[in-house]
Design an enzyme around this catalytic site. Sequence first.
Site, PDB file in Angstrom:
ATOM      1  N   TYR A   1      52.432  27.384  38.177  1.00  0.00           N
ATOM      2  CA  TYR A   1      51.940  28.927  38.413  1.00  0.00           C
ATOM      3  C   TYR A   1      50.754  29.507  37.811  1.00  0.00           C
ATOM      4  CZ  TYR A   1      52.977  33.703  37.295  1.00  0.00           C
ATOM      5  OH  TYR A   1      52.604  35.551  37.458  1.00  0.00           O
TER       6      TYR A   1
ATOM      7  N   LYS B   1      44.462  33.089  26.973  1.00  0.00           N
ATOM      8  CA  LYS B   1      45.959  32.810  25.626  1.00  0.00           C
ATOM      9  C   LYS B   1      45.063  32.328  24.825  1.00  0.00           C
ATOM     10  CE  LYS B   1      49.244  30.979  28.927  1.00  0.00           C
ATOM     11  NZ  LYS B   1      50.295  32.877  29.021  1.00  0.00           N
TER      12      LYS B   1
ATOM     13  N   ASP C   1      43.445  24.124  35.783  1.00  0.00           N
ATOM     14  CA  ASP C   1      44.237  25.433  35.372  1.00  0.00           C
ATOM     15  C   ASP C   1      44.545  25.722  33.500  1.00  0.00           C
ATOM     16  OD1 ASP C   1      45.525  27.791  34.046  1.00  0.00           O
ATOM     17  OD2 ASP C   1      46.704  28.003  36.475  1.00  0.00           O
TER      18      ASP C   1
END
Length: 430
Positions: free
Chosen positions: A143, A266, A238
């Site tokens: 994802y 994040k 990623d």
Amino acid sequence: MIKKSEKAFQEAVNYIPGGVNSPVRAFKSVGGTPRFIKRAKGAYLTDEDNTKYIDLIGSWGPMILGHAFEPVENAVRKAIKSSFSFGAPTVKEVEMAKLICDLVPSVEMVRMVNSGTEATMSAIRLARAYTGKNKIIKFEGCYHGHGDAFLISAGSGALSLGVPDSPGITPSTLGDTLTAPYNDLDAVKRLLETHKGEVAALIIEPVVGNMGCVLPKEGYLQGLRDLCTKEGVVFIFDEVMTGFRLALGGAQERFGITPDLTTMGKIIGGGMPVGAYGGKKEIMQMVAPSGPMYQAGTLSGNPIAMSAGMAMLKHLKKHPEIYAQLDETGAFIAEGLRKSVKELGLNYTVNQIGSMYSLFFTSEHVVDFKTAKTADIPAFSKYFHQMLNRGVYLAPSQFESLFLSTKIDKRIANKILRASHYSLTSLVEE
């Protein structure tokens, strides 16, 4: 008496789709009512009913130093005095860019954005602009945010809800997005042969966190690197979850692999909304205003987020021993879980690397999307609520990695293991 979290959720569903602003939070895959959190400190969350939980989500990764880490708090308080946002360049953006380029092996230039999704979407557009090609390769169960192309064979919340593909994705997007099983190098070779000269980029979570924690097989990432180099494909890591968590330089430092582009999020905001993408200078200079690939954001490089992120990253740089501590805690919990499931005759699978881990409710060795989906979801759901009742807050989905912080010491780790053993025992006794 109705609990405050229940009351808040009942009101929320009238004004917010599903009552939450990110789907997994709704507890749909595990049942029950989501807890509404009002504060957090160190290793603990406290909900609206003043119930405390050991937190194993860590805001989905960034709270590597625990909640409300004092140097980050102080940096935010100091920055706020100068206002919240300017819409103009600041020295802090330059300092943050220099710090990221210093810490991440592959990054020579970096562009700040506002989320991990924005970072991955921009990186894909940049790869297409740089190569002049249209197709991308992603992996089943990975994802990369909610960009259209990334919701094809997606993991994370899409998988938890049982709808791995989202409506609203156009046929052309489907046609330009090629998918392969994670950890299957031959499948990627076949795609590159079938679509020779058409693939702009390959994007991957080097350690998957969105179908649970799934590790790359020995030599797999290097094999992908070699294929991308041979075929002129932009290789994208990623590292929204793994960046600065598995090592100071992320998964690429830990595995010794150099991607062409890296997406981050994040942790580089210390918990504030932020993201970034960066990589080779020759590629990054395609980004406007240096080059023709347009990408912009009013709040990109926000001074509050930059201040928080720099405080976080500077602390990690100053204290590299943190990573040995996190590795030790992660291995301790993983070994404890394996011992527990073996004693109870459950034969479940534990995947762990550093401060990321998952207990999969399956006897299969989980190496990809297919094996992850063999997990017993009803059993996990019961376990989730047993753990919640024992004061441990897990991700409300079998298909999400758990994250440890430095505030989870051996004493708290043993609490987690005791709660897990009792929770698993209750499943066996049913």
